[in-house]
Enzyme design. Structure first.
Site, PDB file in Angstrom:
ATOM      1  N   CYS A 122       2.122  -1.284   3.179  1.00  0.00           N
ATOM      2  CA  CYS A 122       1.240  -1.036   2.042  1.00  0.00           C
ATOM      3  C   CYS A 122      -0.129  -1.624   2.371  1.00  0.00           C
ATOM      4  O   CYS A 122      -0.254  -2.851   2.542  1.00  0.00           O
ATOM      5  CB  CYS A 122       1.811  -1.673   0.772  1.00  0.00           C
ATOM      6  SG  CYS A 122       0.685  -1.569  -0.643  1.00  0.00           S
ATOM      7  N   HIS A 157     -11.925 -12.568 -12.436  1.00  0.00           N
ATOM      8  CA  HIS A 157     -11.627 -12.058 -13.769  1.00  0.00           C
ATOM      9  C   HIS A 157     -10.725 -13.052 -14.491  1.00  0.00           C
ATOM     10  O   HIS A 157     -10.421 -14.139 -13.971  1.00  0.00           O
ATOM     11  CB  HIS A 157     -11.018 -10.659 -13.723  1.00  0.00           C
ATOM     12  CG  HIS A 157      -9.785 -10.547 -12.873  1.00  0.00           C
ATOM     13  ND1 HIS A 157      -8.603 -11.199 -13.169  1.00  0.00           N
ATOM     14  CD2 HIS A 157      -9.541  -9.848 -11.734  1.00  0.00           C
ATOM     15  CE1 HIS A 157      -7.694 -10.904 -12.270  1.00  0.00           C
ATOM     16  NE2 HIS A 157      -8.227 -10.112 -11.372  1.00  0.00           N
ATOM     17  N   CYS A 187       4.966   1.175  -3.722  1.00  0.00           N
ATOM     18  CA  CYS A 187       4.779  -0.256  -3.927  1.00  0.00           C
ATOM     19  C   CYS A 187       4.720  -0.533  -5.427  1.00  0.00           C
ATOM     20  O   CYS A 187       4.045   0.183  -6.170  1.00  0.00           O
ATOM     21  CB  CYS A 187       3.484  -0.695  -3.247  1.00  0.00           C
ATOM     22  SG  CYS A 187       2.835  -2.274  -3.829  1.00  0.00           S
TER      23      CYS A 187
END
Length: 513
Positions: free
Chosen positions: A125, A17, A143
């Site tokens: 996480c 992206h 997080c």
């Protein structure tokens, strides 16, 4: 002279992206600039392909982990081909050459006593694939990046003695005269790193026992190298370590590691400590740019507001997409992009300013001089003024990785020539003074040639097209290399009198939102 520049290797759980493009185009522009200045450039990018997230994503799609990695890594290659990225190599962490590099570094650290085993319980996480201390989470215990609460995990694994490198790292970061000084930029982030370092360092997890999709530790095959450690080592893999010693010695250390700010700690502290522990030189510069939002909102696949390289190219063309991506916002701090902002900058900088300069100059040369560079006494004063402006502003900003400021310098140079055209009013001279008109058109062409050479890193294809349009002789790349070395404009200019010009057409058609 050598110049080694890297992007981070991109995690293959996501498609390319504009965020990936921003870093990669910036690195490409710097690589092209250094090549024009006669550096032997090695430019590395690639994909990060290990970890639990890859296994989970592959299962969702009914693929093996390697099949997913092959598919997603290919998408990054395709994106960089589309954007005309001139990387020297593309590294994948699933390649055997990378496994060899990881084995060598990890075994060296283990042999020197920097890796030890212990049972660990911590907050993990899954999105980041890393453990966090409670103090590193937000006020809700989540997080900062994924806004989810890490899960408590306990396992026996290996740790890296990061705590033992605090003094060595502070010395190398704060002392500019240190032989292994590592320059962290921008300055505010450097200060953040120093402040955090002074608080002390904790040893960091180096392996995982429950994740099979990774590189096994060379001294304990039941554990795999922690994905972040694995990824960092790509920077030595790409230049031949440990197999091609000649190549490695030629290009290491890296001159610039380029990345977004969320991974600055890993690159400036953990990576540097690994290198010190492994007796390898440190990178010369670590430069992090900010985050950016889209229309004020965080870019997210779930929100459907991610801009792909193809969307940029479809709307603006390849070269304009490259230029706009890295110049719309300052290089370093956070910023916001929007289709409206991109289109406004396209129309202002490219259609109205650069495109107008080319179009009006060629149209006048076609109307009054049969599409030839006018036969006149060479007049280079305007070209020299443009050259001086760019030497004083463009070159320093490029070398300091201030790409938006370098682009501003280019626009100022283009504006200078456009204003001179307004002052000269050649359409009036055509009725009163054809000799002066010839001198004016000649001078606009020479100034445009100087601008085209400076545009090369940003818009390589269109710069070559402009070079052909203005009737400039020889290869623009080879001419630029010579020019940036000696800074001398040939007595006859670059577009020699009598040379054939080309009808330009509309290089930058205006774009609507």
């Amino acid at each position: 002279m050598k110049f080694y520049i890297t992007t981070p290797i991109y995690y293959v759980n996501d498609i390319p992206h504009v965020g990936h493009s921003y870093t990669t185009i910036a690195a490409d522009i710097l690589a092209r600039w250094k090549r024009l200045n006669n550096y032997d450039v090695f430019f590395l990018t690639g994909t990060d392909e290990h970890g639990a997230k890859i296994v989970a994503a592959a299962k969702e799609k009914g693929k093996t982990a390697l099949e997913l990695c092959d598919e997603m890594s290919a998408k990054f290659r395709e994106a960089w081909d589309l954007l005309n990225i001139s990387n020297t190599d593309f590294v994948r962490t699933t390649e055997q050459r990378h496994v060899l590099a990881v084995d060598k570094v990890v075994q060296t650290l283990f042999d020197k006593g920097f890796i030890f085993s212990r049972k660990y319980e911590g907050l993990y996480c899954v999105g980041c694939e890393r453990f966090y201390a409670q103090k590193d989470l937000d006020e809700n215990g989540c997080c900062h990046f994924h806004k989810t609460k890490p899960v408590l995990q306990s396992e026996e694994n290996y740790f890296f003695k990061l705590s033992s490198f605090q003094g060595s790292l502070l010395e190398r970061i704060t002392d500019k005269n240190h032989k292994e000084h590592i320059d962290i930029q921008p300055e505010e982030r450097r200060n953040e790193i120093i402040g955090k370092l002074k608080l002390g360092l904790e040893d960091v997890s180096f392996s995982r026992s429950a994740i099979e999709w990774g590189i096994p530790l060379p001294f304990d095959k039941k554990q795999t190298v922690y994905v972040w450690i694995d990824a960092l080592i790509n920077y030595v893999t790409g230049i031949g370590y440990p197999v091609d010693e000649t190549k490695f010695q030629k290009f290491w250390p890296a001159d610039v590691h380029l990345m977004a700010k969320d991974i600055l700690w890993f690159h400036s502290v953990i990576w540097s400590a690994i290198l010190i522990g492994a007796d390898l030189p440190l990178p010369k510069k670590v430069y992090s740019h900010g985050f950016f939002t889209l229309n004020g909102n965080k870019m997210s696949k779930s929100l459907g507001n991610v801009i792909s390289p193809k969307e940029l190219v479809d709307k603006y063309g390849v070269d304009a997409a490259r230029y706009l991506t890295v110049t719309l916002i300052p290089f370093g701090p956070d910023g916001d992009i929007s289709w409206q902002g991109l289109t406004l900058k396209y129309n202002t900088d490219l259609a109205n300013n650069l495109g107008n300069l080319i179009s009006r100059t060629i149209k006048m040369a076609e109307k009054y001089f049969d599409l030839l560079v006018p036969q006149t006494t060479p007049n280079l004063w305007l070209a020299k003024n443009v050259a001086t402006l760019l030497q004083e502003s463009f070159a320093p900003n490029m070398d300091n990785i201030q790409l938006h400021k370098a682009a501003e310098s280019l626009q100022n140079a283009i504006t200078l020539v456009n204003k001179q055209i307004e002052t000269d009013a050649p359409w009036k001279l055509a009725r009163t003074d054809m000799v002066k008109l010839a001198t004016c058109i000649y001078s606009y062409l020479q100034a445009t040639d100087i601008i085209a050479m400076h545009l090369l890193p940003f818009m390589p294809t269109l710069s070559e097209e402009i070079w052909r349009i203005t009737g400039a002789t020889g290869s623009i790349i080879e001419t630029a290399k010579k020019y940036f070395t000696d800074r001398i404009i040939p007595e006859t200019g670059f577009s020699v009198a009598g040379s054939q010009l080309r009808v330009s057409g509309i290089l930058f058609p205006r774009v609507t939102e």
